[in-house]
Scaffold this active site. Structure first.
Site, PDB file in Angstrom:
ATOM      1  N   TYR A 161       0.834  -1.205   0.000  1.00  0.00           N
ATOM      2  CA  TYR A 161       0.000   0.000   0.000  1.00  0.00           C
ATOM      3  C   TYR A 161       0.866   1.250   0.000  1.00  0.00           C
ATOM      4  O   TYR A 161       2.029   1.227   0.396  1.00  0.00           O
ATOM      5  CB  TYR A 161      -0.934   0.007   1.214  1.00  0.00           C
ATOM      6  CG  TYR A 161      -0.235   0.143   2.543  1.00  0.00           C
ATOM      7  CD1 TYR A 161       0.218  -0.966   3.242  1.00  0.00           C
ATOM      8  CD2 TYR A 161      -0.012   1.402   3.105  1.00  0.00           C
ATOM      9  CE1 TYR A 161       0.856  -0.845   4.465  1.00  0.00           C
ATOM     10  CE2 TYR A 161       0.620   1.542   4.334  1.00  0.00           C
ATOM     11  CZ  TYR A 161       1.050   0.410   5.007  1.00  0.00           C
ATOM     12  OH  TYR A 161       1.688   0.538   6.209  1.00  0.00           O
ATOM     13  N   CYS A 162       0.269   2.332  -0.501  1.00  0.00           N
ATOM     14  CA  CYS A 162       0.884   3.659  -0.397  1.00  0.00           C
ATOM     15  C   CYS A 162      -0.261   4.644  -0.191  1.00  0.00           C
ATOM     16  O   CYS A 162      -1.380   4.235   0.095  1.00  0.00           O
ATOM     17  CB  CYS A 162       1.709   3.974  -1.635  1.00  0.00           C
ATOM     18  SG  CYS A 162       0.774   3.922  -3.173  1.00  0.00           S
ATOM     19  N   THR A 163       0.001   5.946  -0.324  1.00  0.00           N
ATOM     20  CA  THR A 163      -1.044   6.916   0.014  1.00  0.00           C
ATOM     21  C   THR A 163      -2.212   6.883  -0.964  1.00  0.00           C
ATOM     22  O   THR A 163      -3.363   6.873  -0.574  1.00  0.00           O
ATOM     23  CB  THR A 163      -0.452   8.343   0.046  1.00  0.00           C
ATOM     24  OG1 THR A 163       0.745   8.302   0.806  1.00  0.00           O
ATOM     25  CG2 THR A 163      -1.423   9.318   0.655  1.00  0.00           C
ATOM     26  N   GLY A 165      -1.954   5.001  -4.256  1.00  0.00           N
ATOM     27  CA  GLY A 165      -1.919   3.840  -5.142  1.00  0.00           C
ATOM     28  C   GLY A 165      -0.883   3.872  -6.258  1.00  0.00           C
ATOM     29  O   GLY A 165      -0.570   2.847  -6.860  1.00  0.00           O
ATOM     30  N   VAL A 190      -4.194   4.453   1.017  1.00  0.00           N
ATOM     31  CA  VAL A 190      -4.671   4.565   2.393  1.00  0.00           C
ATOM     32  C   VAL A 190      -5.812   5.577   2.522  1.00  0.00           C
ATOM     33  O   VAL A 190      -6.762   5.375   3.268  1.00  0.00           O
ATOM     34  CB  VAL A 190      -3.523   4.965   3.340  1.00  0.00           C
ATOM     35  CG1 VAL A 190      -4.023   5.051   4.770  1.00  0.00           C
ATOM     36  CG2 VAL A 190      -2.388   3.970   3.244  1.00  0.00           C
TER      37      VAL A 190
END
Ligand SMILES: [Zn+2]
Ligand SMILES: [Zn+2]
Length: 317
Positions: A161-163, A165, A190
């Protein structure tokens, strides 16, 4: 390919804009995320910039097959992601359902984003920046610190995951090239998760790339936070610590090192800000291009503003 659009405005105008954008077939499946700005406009100025690549990575990204969706991780909707994480905690793996397969949870953001909040049980490489993320890339002997090093590339699920995508699109493509089969990414990142599922499985706040710097989960879905708290699904443990003294006091905040040539973004307590005059370490406190300590939640402006004031203060000494 990756399109990133960030806007702020009254919600009615924002929604009208989204509708207009979606009329264009290139944007018809655009994932829209709306998040309240707590102190007026999050983006007060209109800036249009062409960036050849939104994502910086060592070795560049132009050689990667980023246009091929089959190379990327399979996107999991927030609810699927949550189910998977919750199932992973079940000690009873006897049911052998798909959800209960082993997985590794990877955070592919930068260190300063991780420091203020992340998914429970996630791992991240011991590097400051996503640019030098190294999990799964070692060609040589397996590193003990790399959770992907000794892995069965066909059996283990990798959840990343990242902020928002985009970094996952890039990193999963690299891992796919390295032979990893079961790659999953949190769809919309997220921020999308917090909007839909609230803070379940998430610890701390979310770093955002504008003047707000970080947002509590309640900014995304206020009801979900109290609900999750009631059923004991929010971790209240403060885990964010000062980069310098490691204390866990409440009023930690992100700031850039006052030394222009360092500019490290780090999490710092009020005492250390005072002691090191806004610098990240003792070395930086004696650097030639130092800026004043910024009060409140401001960010540094262009260097010449500080350089001139420095010259003035030297003249008055
Ligand atoms: Zn401190
Ligand atoms: Zn520094």
């Amino acid at each position: 390919m990756n399109k990133g659009l960030m806007h702020s405005g009254p919600s009615r105008d924002a929604l009208a804009y989204v509708e207009w954008l979606r009329e264009d077939e290139n944007f018809s499946d655009l994932l829209v995320q709306i998040c309240p700005a707590l102190n007026g406009h999050a983006f007060p100025k209109l800036k249009l910039r062409y960036k050849p690549s939104l994502v910086q990575l060592e070795g560049g990204i132009s050689h990667l097959p980023l246009l091929d969706p089959s190379m990327r991780a399979i996107p999991l909707a927030p609810s699927e992601w949550r189910n998977k994480l919750e199932a992973g905690k079940d000690i009873d793996k006897a049911s052998n359902s798909d959800l209960n397969r082993d997985f590794i949870l990877l955070d592919v953001r930068n260190g300063y984003e991780w420091d203020i909040g992340h998914f429970h049980g996630a791992r991240r490489p011991d590097v400051d920046c996503f640019r030098s993320t190294s999990f799964g890339l070692s060609q040589r002997e397996a590193f003990a610190s790399d959770p992907l090093a000794d892995l069965d590339k066909e059996k283990t699920d990798i959840l990343m995951y990242c902020t928002g995508g985009i970094r996952c699109d890039v990193y999963s493509t690299i891992l796919r090239q390295r032979g990893f089969h079961n790659l999953y990414a949190l769809k919309g990142g997220v921020s999308h998760y917090l909007e839909n599922e609230g803070p379940v499985e998430w610890v701390g706040n979310l770093f955002v790339f504008d003047s707000r710097l970080s947002l509590p989960p309640s900014a995304y879905k206020p009801d979900a936070v109290s609900e999750a708290r009631m059923i004991g699904k929010v971790s209240e443990n403060p885990f964010a610590t000062c980069y310098i003294c490691s204390s866990q006091v409440r009023e930690l905040r992100h700031r850039n090192c006052a030394n222009l040539d360092c500019n490290l973004l780090f999490l710092c307590c009020a005492d250390c800000v005072k002691n090191l005059r806004g610098c990240c370490c003792l070395n930086c406190t004696t650097a030639p291009q130092r800026r004043p300590v910024l009060p409140g939640y401001q960010r540094y402006k262009k260097w010449h503003l500080y350089r001139d004031s420095e010259v003035q203060s030297q003249l008055t000494i």
